[in-house]
Design an enzyme around this catalytic site. Structure first.
Site, short mmCIF file in Angstrom:
data_model
loop_
_atom_site.label_atom_id
_atom_site.label_comp_id
_atom_site.label_asym_id
_atom_site.label_seq_id
_atom_site.Cartn_x
_atom_site.Cartn_y
_atom_site.Cartn_z
N ILE A 1 0.84 -1.19 0.00
CA ILE A 1 0.00 0.00 0.00
C ILE A 1 0.88 1.24 0.00
O ILE A 1 1.99 1.22 0.51
CB ILE A 1 -0.96 -0.01 1.22
N CYS A 2 0.37 2.31 -0.62
CA CYS A 2 1.02 3.62 -0.58
C CYS A 2 2.42 3.54 -1.19
O CYS A 2 2.61 2.99 -2.27
CB CYS A 2 1.02 4.14 0.85
N GLY A 3 3.42 4.07 -0.51
CA GLY A 3 4.77 4.13 -1.05
C GLY A 3 5.38 2.79 -1.35
O GLY A 3 6.30 2.69 -2.18
#
Length: 226
Positions: free
Chosen positions: A126-128
């Site tokens: 998730i995300c970065g």
């Protein structure tokens, strides 16, 4: 409504049978990557409901030294990344962190994700962490999502044509999501590991994402007598 409808439990799947651990029994172990600057809010729904479903959650750090999240939580890893083996795991969870975008320090976690996927063991990023997978080449031939197409494009990866505008995406053994979708991320993880499915999974998502009161009755029915 009953507490069980929200809390769930080891037998509260509403889905298929246990995936099992490396020895074929039990729910197995989920490994949660932890590192300095990790976004500690992004994986809570997923790990909480995996734990309630009977999975053991173990944290994996760059070393055994404590790490500190964006929220100031100090986490003592259960094991170092060098000691992580795909065959000992049911899932590797990679949360976002500032370090994914500012240094190459977390590249070894992306390489671990490659080893997991090569072994057929699921990975959820998730995300970065999605950018880390992009740099590793793991998104070039898999459907995926992230914060935005331009965010991943900046990594120079070759997978732009497989980017999907969605809250979370599962392609085979890989789950990806953007930073604003921790509940959708959890939904895909819970589906992939067979914790919930169908109407029960949809109700769980509507309860925690939309605060939909109609979802209560569905979950209550699914957990009745458990």
């Amino acid at each position: 409504m009953t507490r069980a409808a929200i809390d769930g439990g080891p037998d509260d799947r509403g889905g298929r049978d246990d995936r099992g651990g490396p020895d074929g029994g039990g729910r197995g172990t989920v490994h949660l990557a932890v590192y300095d600057s990790l976004a500690d809010w992004e994986t809570g729904h997923a790990t909480a409901y995996l734990a309630r479903a009977g999975f053991e959650i173990r944290t994996v750090g760059p070393t055994r030294e404590p790490v500190v999240s964006i929220g100031g939580l100090r986490v003592q890893p259960d094991l170092a990344l060098a000691d992580l083996r795909a065959h000992d795991s049911a899932l590797l969870v990679l949360p976002g962190a500032d370090l994914w975008d500012t240094t190459d320090d977390l590249a070894p976690f992306a390489r671990a994700a490659r080893a997991f996927l090569d072994a057929g063991v699921p990975v959820a990023a998730i995300c970065g962490a999605t950018a880390g997978l992009a740099r590793e080449g793991l998104l070039d031939r898999r459907d995926h999502t992230s914060a935005a197409p331009f965010y991943l494009a900046a990594t120079g990866y070759a997978g732009g044509g497989r980017y999907v505008e969605a809250d979370a995406v599962t392609d085979g053994a890989l789950v990806t999501a953007g930073p604003t979708e921790p509940v959708a991320f959890a939904r895909e993880v819970l589906r992939l590991l067979g914790v919930y499915e169908g109407e029960t999974l949809d109700a769980w998502y509507r309860l925690f994402h939309d605060s939909d009161p109609l979802a209560y009755a569905v979950l209550e029915k699914a957990t009745a007598g458990r």
